[in-house]
Design an enzyme around this catalytic site. Sequence first.
Site, PDB file in Angstrom:
ATOM      1  N   GLY A 148       0.824  -1.200   0.000  1.00  0.00           N
ATOM      2  CA  GLY A 148       0.000   0.000   0.000  1.00  0.00           C
ATOM      3  C   GLY A 148       0.858   1.250   0.000  1.00  0.00           C
ATOM      4  O   GLY A 148       2.056   1.217   0.286  1.00  0.00           O
ATOM      5  N   CYS A 149       0.229   2.369  -0.330  1.00  0.00           N
ATOM      6  CA  CYS A 149       0.970   3.629  -0.448  1.00  0.00           C
ATOM      7  C   CYS A 149       1.527   4.069   0.905  1.00  0.00           C
ATOM      8  O   CYS A 149       2.731   4.327   1.041  1.00  0.00           O
ATOM      9  CB  CYS A 149       0.091   4.715  -1.074  1.00  0.00           C
ATOM     10  SG  CYS A 149      -1.526   4.934  -0.295  1.00  0.00           S
ATOM     11  N   TYR A 150       0.669   4.152   1.909  1.00  0.00           N
ATOM     12  CA  TYR A 150       1.159   4.557   3.235  1.00  0.00           C
ATOM     13  C   TYR A 150       2.192   3.575   3.790  1.00  0.00           C
ATOM     14  O   TYR A 150       3.242   4.008   4.286  1.00  0.00           O
ATOM     15  CB  TYR A 150      -0.006   4.645   4.223  1.00  0.00           C
ATOM     16  CG  TYR A 150      -0.877   5.872   4.120  1.00  0.00           C
ATOM     17  CD1 TYR A 150      -0.339   7.152   4.201  1.00  0.00           C
ATOM     18  CD2 TYR A 150      -2.260   5.758   4.012  1.00  0.00           C
ATOM     19  CE1 TYR A 150      -1.164   8.275   4.152  1.00  0.00           C
ATOM     20  CE2 TYR A 150      -3.085   6.873   3.959  1.00  0.00           C
ATOM     21  CZ  TYR A 150      -2.540   8.135   4.038  1.00  0.00           C
ATOM     22  OH  TYR A 150      -3.351   9.234   4.000  1.00  0.00           O
ATOM     23  N   THR A 152       4.270   1.742   2.272  1.00  0.00           N
ATOM     24  CA  THR A 152       5.558   1.915   1.588  1.00  0.00           C
ATOM     25  C   THR A 152       6.339   3.058   2.213  1.00  0.00           C
ATOM     26  O   THR A 152       7.525   2.914   2.544  1.00  0.00           O
ATOM     27  CB  THR A 152       5.328   2.172   0.080  1.00  0.00           C
ATOM     28  OG1 THR A 152       4.707   1.029  -0.493  1.00  0.00           O
ATOM     29  CG2 THR A 152       6.632   2.457  -0.633  1.00  0.00           C
ATOM     30  N   ALA A 153       5.685   4.209   2.352  1.00  0.00           N
ATOM     31  CA  ALA A 153       6.390   5.361   2.925  1.00  0.00           C
ATOM     32  C   ALA A 153       6.804   5.093   4.364  1.00  0.00           C
ATOM     33  O   ALA A 153       7.931   5.385   4.775  1.00  0.00           O
ATOM     34  CB  ALA A 153       5.501   6.602   2.843  1.00  0.00           C
TER      35      ALA A 153
END
Lengths: 345, 345, 345, 345
Positions: A148-150, A152-153
Amino acid sequence: MKAAIIGATGYGGSELIRLLYSHPNVTLQSFHSSSQHGQPVMASYPHMQGMIGDDLEDIDPERMAQDVDVVFIATPAGVSTELVPEFMKHDTKVIDVSGDFRLKDTDTYERWYHKTAPDQNYVNQAVYGLTEWLDTDIKGTQLLSNPGCYPTAALLGLAPLVKEKRIDPNSIIIDAKTGVSGAGRKVSAASHFTETNDNLKIYKVLEHQHTPEIEMMLDAWSETKTAITFSTHLIPMTRGIMTTIYADAPDGMTARELFDLYQESYKDTYFVRVRKQGEYPTTKDVYGSNFCDISLSYDERTNRIMIVSVIDNLVKGAAGQAVQNMNRMFGLEETAGLDTMPMYP
Amino acid sequence: MKAAIIGATGYGGSELIRLLYSHPNVTLQSFHSSSQHGQPVMASYPHMQGMIGDDLEDIDPERMAQDVDVVFIATPAGVSTELVPEFMKHDTKVIDVSGDFRLKDTDTYERWYHKTAPDQNYVNQAVYGLTEWLDTDIKGTQLLSNPGCYPTAALLGLAPLVKEKRIDPNSIIIDAKTGVSGAGRKVSAASHFTETNDNLKIYKVLEHQHTPEIEMMLDAWSETKTAITFSTHLIPMTRGIMTTIYADAPDGMTARELFDLYQESYKDTYFVRVRKQGEYPTTKDVYGSNFCDISLSYDERTNRIMIVSVIDNLVKGAAGQAVQNMNRMFGLEETAGLDTMPMYP
Amino acid sequence: MKAAIIGATGYGGSELIRLLYSHPNVTLQSFHSSSQHGQPVMASYPHMQGMIGDDLEDIDPERMAQDVDVVFIATPAGVSTELVPEFMKHDTKVIDVSGDFRLKDTDTYERWYHKTAPDQNYVNQAVYGLTEWLDTDIKGTQLLSNPGCYPTAALLGLAPLVKEKRIDPNSIIIDAKTGVSGAGRKVSAASHFTETNDNLKIYKVLEHQHTPEIEMMLDAWSETKTAITFSTHLIPMTRGIMTTIYADAPDGMTARELFDLYQESYKDTYFVRVRKQGEYPTTKDVYGSNFCDISLSYDERTNRIMIVSVIDNLVKGAAGQAVQNMNRMFGLEETAGLDTMPMYP
Amino acid sequence: MKAAIIGATGYGGSELIRLLYSHPNVTLQSFHSSSQHGQPVMASYPHMQGMIGDDLEDIDPERMAQDVDVVFIATPAGVSTELVPEFMKHDTKVIDVSGDFRLKDTDTYERWYHKTAPDQNYVNQAVYGLTEWLDTDIKGTQLLSNPGCYPTAALLGLAPLVKEKRIDPNSIIIDAKTGVSGAGRKVSAASHFTETNDNLKIYKVLEHQHTPEIEMMLDAWSETKTAITFSTHLIPMTRGIMTTIYADAPDGMTARELFDLYQESYKDTYFVRVRKQGEYPTTKDVYGSNFCDISLSYDERTNRIMIVSVIDNLVKGAAGQAVQNMNRMFGLEETAGLDTMPMYP
């Protein structure tokens, strides 16, 4: 090699098209949509005029298995639960950009996603593709579950400290901020321009489905059971995620040591850039690119660490990392099709 | 009553003009600027055409003492350090919207502001005007120091818990976000449109001068010495502050108890609105108004509390609270000139 | 081949770096700045970390003549007036992205630019590089003057009708709108975020220096002397230009005939896309790309034509068209380094 | 006096609530919605917490006739066609903010609105309330039709020249730009944040229903039959309209004469502000206020006039002008409840 994209009318799908269009080793073979097949891709995305002349097709795993080397699935949650088994039966390599196969614990999936979990057998086969921290060679992987995007960060920001067991993962607080494209292309009051522009919101408090995804990896790395605080804010901008991460510092930590740990951890990763001490990234620094930029600070007043990481949610947080994983799965250069400069300003 | 505004060409000054223009008990007597006197106010602010025809004047404390009942100072840091003693000598009531007289400890001021501190004698006289939590009647106050924008949002969010000593203030982490008007009207690369639009930045890491201001009040309320984590982010929007505040929950806390504590604490304060359980404020909910909206959550997974508070940085975070304090100092209705609906959308 | 960029710290310069970084035939040899030489490029543009490690150099035409095949000049107006003769003496090919060599009439230049015009001799040598409508082979061109952002959008929109002498050029009204990056990187009140966000401005009324540039080409194409109305608006967005162009229709014009004329005119130009009838472009349709999208309408109620054209002001309006011209000058594929999909959303 | 608002959950309705909440002579009696009655107003608009505690009611003209002095209708097109006759029967004064009763020619209405026109009898009774140019006393008016947002900006800009018959109305070209709140609160792809932010669109080309509304008034004023060019653009901002209007200048016109004509025309109108020569308005100059700011230019190169007018589309373009008309209908001060300063920045 040839690729097919399922969910081509969403933002994840269109970003895959953008990246693969310029990929030196890939031909975009076909574009698929369950609801709009028969229509041109360009009807959804007029900016592709002159570049993509194809029509959207329905989803026929048997035929696609013959036509392509890899299938990207970029649909809302719940769809790839159904599709993946079909592709697995035909030995088609799948990169799933939706969230269905990320959580190894299907009870957790059902609790946070409010959907029926996929078959445990396929969940077990899925490799969680946080590319920089893969612990296996994925050349033989059939099913790759793209993070997921979050997560990953957040996970790129946390990995060096957590894997080295330098911090107590239960002390972690992640204050996350995202651009509105993270909410997808489906219209809603929450992403109506007039409700969002010049406005700042906090949303899905205590309920964001990326919470257990982050915790799953922290558990694995720290070999403990973790519960973190994770909150999400909607920023009036199109692309970009910033996670501001707080944690208790280990005894005797210094700012220099913290920086050195990250520099060493990421010295061989092209797409993770540790920023020099005292310099902090903005989301525009990675706009349109596959980079994740990370900065660190240590506050001796509070003995807390702060980690700031930024990505483009549609690139490193979705389509870009998916292409990076494809490159690894097929033995290509890891940067193939991804070595472009962020768009600034 | 008559009011003069010093620093009338900045955003704090123009917002004071906007609010006082509609105030039923106040006449805007004069407008002052050290650099642009002689020019019309309208040269700086064409939107005031037909409303404010005056020219900017220089700053003459002796004459102003005769002409007005109250002077608002809305200048950059360092200026009111010089001006306030002049007005004090002439027994003019001053409301200082700049930061110079907030910190009681002048060493702390000099360390965080990188400027020479004001005379300790005047610092001691200044009343810190967080209106809802004033512990004295300010009818006789000569020098009122108006709180900073971030401290207003953070302290209104924290006061009930900290004053009741329900949480350990050292566990507090404040992740703050602001619109760009907080940076003032002076042009800079940091607030250049193309560098800010569609972008998200973290800034002044470990260096924001509002840190000791927040800690000063937490120290006073908790009767301990506190060090908090306070980080600040620049959001691509014009107005608004959100503080997302994290703290360890006390033993046995429940979401309901937390909500009840805040409802009780703020039941008689018009401008602080505790939002109903499960509803979270957006900055637009208070846009252009003097409200501070607060929501609460308790996470039993982590045993942490989260407090979300929003204000308009130019109103409750500056000019609005200054007018509210003026109302109190002069025995007017607390809501006079401020009872307007937020502008939405 | 090797390229040098002068004015590398501005937006035109950084966009040239972005495009040439991915160009298959070009090596970025050196980066030049008159004011910041000695500093790393990355000090101006941290987003280039890991990609551009060079320092900025001063401008030494003699040395550069030996080192590179082409020099791009992306400075404010007035600078290349001085620099170009130096490079001409050393037989270095120059692509001038500033406006100095566009206007053939130096009196006109001085009247609209309020600067001393360049040497007429060099002005005469300069080829005006509106790539799609070049009337000469530019393989031998030494000095190419890259068109302005507004003129590119307006002239591509007008060329088919004007060159065919189907409309009276004096009936042309161009209502132009631009994103803020067109104003450059230099900070100013006009492009301060808080003055620009959620705001719409008209600027340089009757004074925009692109007016005579547009008229110069219309004069040449129509073989008459033309005076047009040209107005410019600042839109709260980063990139993009839209020109909405109005003109009296010729007798007997139909919507279909108008569309056919444009389709025919642009059938062989990759970067100009005539949109299908009834569909109108948005600036995002060309964001980050070298495309110019054009739509047409004919209103029988008023017997007027409307032409809508959009470009990315930093790409087709500056760096992209410069690279396109370079490709032509050096016999490369016209699309080399430019065949990337617009970034959407 | 007492007012009821129908369509209270839309942006027109909420802006009426905001303005009337501060109106010295009006009590907000009731709020009506056909779809959401029974729910609190605050469920739609949490920013009204502590100010509006009422529930939405259904629409009962008979009861409302007894309870209130005036009914505001702020619904989508087509609804007041049905409602107005009901209120007329009960002698309730109605101010219709929707477009149904603006066009006197019902065929024209049906052609542009694609809806069945209201009863011609009621259309005839409706007074078109462009307040500054009303040619009748409206104290006895039962049905006031409030002008559209674009027509308000355009007609205030054109009235002095057209009424004086100084220009040929057929030469008029109106290039209009609006913020997204003009599209209302209903979600749609066109006003999805990610499709609109950092983007610029032209929409409803040749089809905007405000075209005949503008022409109707130009016809009346010029005593000719007019066809104008009117185009509309969507700007990535929340509020504000700018119309940039072009027309052929009459023989012998000068910039000074043009300016004097407008100054004279509007010297007694508080809400129309003619800006000084050479100064041009921005939409923020009128943000949140009932002002219409107008600037003028004359270009001797082309012998064309340009008129620039700005309004806040939700205030002077809707709710504000409705309140201004109410003030006139009930013999109140014209500025009552409206004399507030624009919100800047």
